[in-house]
Design a protein around this motif. Sequence first.
Motif, short mmCIF file in Angstrom:
data_model
loop_
_atom_site.label_atom_id
_atom_site.label_comp_id
_atom_site.label_asym_id
_atom_site.label_seq_id
_atom_site.Cartn_x
_atom_site.Cartn_y
_atom_site.Cartn_z
N MET A 26 2.35 1.78 -3.37
CA MET A 26 1.37 2.31 -4.33
C MET A 26 1.19 3.81 -4.10
O MET A 26 1.17 4.59 -5.04
CB MET A 26 0.02 1.58 -4.18
N LYS A 27 1.07 4.20 -2.82
CA LYS A 27 0.87 5.62 -2.49
C LYS A 27 2.05 6.46 -2.93
O LYS A 27 1.90 7.60 -3.37
CB LYS A 27 0.65 5.79 -0.98
N GLN A 28 3.27 5.88 -2.81
CA GLN A 28 4.47 6.65 -3.16
C GLN A 28 4.86 6.45 -4.63
O GLN A 28 5.93 6.88 -5.04
CB GLN A 28 5.64 6.22 -2.27
N ALA A 29 4.00 5.73 -5.36
CA ALA A 29 4.24 5.46 -6.79
C ALA A 29 5.62 4.81 -7.03
O ALA A 29 6.33 5.15 -7.98
CB ALA A 29 4.10 6.74 -7.60
N LEU A 79 0.84 -1.21 0.00
CA LEU A 79 0.00 0.00 0.00
C LEU A 79 0.87 1.26 0.00
O LEU A 79 0.62 2.20 -0.78
CB LEU A 79 -0.92 -0.01 1.23
N ALA A 80 1.90 1.26 0.85
CA ALA A 80 2.79 2.43 0.93
C ALA A 80 3.49 2.63 -0.42
O ALA A 80 3.63 3.77 -0.89
CB ALA A 80 3.81 2.24 2.05
N ALA A 100 -8.18 -0.56 3.56
CA ALA A 100 -7.40 -0.40 2.32
C ALA A 100 -6.45 -1.57 2.09
O ALA A 100 -6.22 -1.97 0.94
CB ALA A 100 -6.62 0.91 2.37
N ALA A 106 -5.62 2.32 7.85
CA ALA A 106 -5.47 1.58 6.59
C ALA A 106 -6.09 0.19 6.68
O ALA A 106 -5.85 -0.67 5.85
CB ALA A 106 -3.98 1.46 6.26
N CYS A 148 -4.50 -5.00 -3.26
CA CYS A 148 -3.42 -4.88 -2.30
C CYS A 148 -2.85 -6.27 -1.96
O CYS A 148 -1.64 -6.44 -1.80
CB CYS A 148 -3.93 -4.16 -1.05
N ARG A 187 -0.58 -7.31 -4.83
CA ARG A 187 0.70 -6.57 -4.77
C ARG A 187 1.55 -7.09 -3.62
O ARG A 187 2.77 -7.17 -3.72
CB ARG A 187 0.46 -5.08 -4.58
N ASN A 236 1.34 5.60 8.67
CA ASN A 236 1.62 7.04 8.81
C ASN A 236 0.47 7.76 9.53
O ASN A 236 0.06 8.85 9.13
CB ASN A 236 1.83 7.70 7.44
#
Length: 227
Positions: free
Chosen positions: A50-53, A47-48, A94, A91, A100, A103, A87
């Motif tokens: 994905m969020k940070q691309a 997830l992190a 999510a 989550a 998720c 991934r 953070n």
Amino acid sequence: MTASEQAPVLTVDGPGGAGKGTISQLLARKLGWHLLDSGALYRLTALAAMKQAVAFDDETALAGVAGALDVRFEPSPGDEPARVFLNGADATTAIRTEECGDRASRVAALPSVRQALLQRQRDFCQPPGLVADGRDMGTVVFPDASHKVFLTASAEERARRRHEQLLAQGEDVKLADLIEEIQVRDERDVNRSTAPLKPADDARVVDTTGLSIDEVLDQVLAVTGHT
Ligand code: DC
């Protein structure tokens, strides 16, 4: 000092959908022990990322994401699973999506990601004891654990349970697709070179197909001597 000298550890390994999450949570409550949901750490890494691309083929960057995870688990009242914060943001839902999970299975195949999460997992071992839920708890993370079980169930049964869970959280997925996805994910988890999914030599294997939660709980508690 090894982890097993600090506190007793019960490792609960097995493929997705074998009932590990439910059983581990109930066991931790019953024994009054801490709970490690190691799959959540792989899901949070995914997830992190994905969020940070971060690209899913950039192993070094993904290991960096895993090492820097800012995670907090908060026990929930009643039968609700623990809430998970990334953070500082909730989550819990999510990390449970199919995307998720897929991934997570990919990042979990990367040796440097596994290495980056190793000590964080061992740090969960605190008195009075730990129930550790995952794939390599008894083989890699806590090889000296006092008690080890490996829960399994047929792919069809695991897909059916997962289907019910997803429907309950509002995700509409076809059962046949889930069976196929579970088989692909099993294949990846079993055949990866680092920490493949397999029972520890000293684990008790429990096939949960057709068993009720209470029946599984009884069998696992018998392993710990807490019946
Ligand atoms: O148990 P889960 O579905 O939440 O796990 C998510 C993914 O992480 C799954 O593909 C297997 C992987 N995993 C792992 O490789 N090692 C663990 N100890 C726990 C999970």
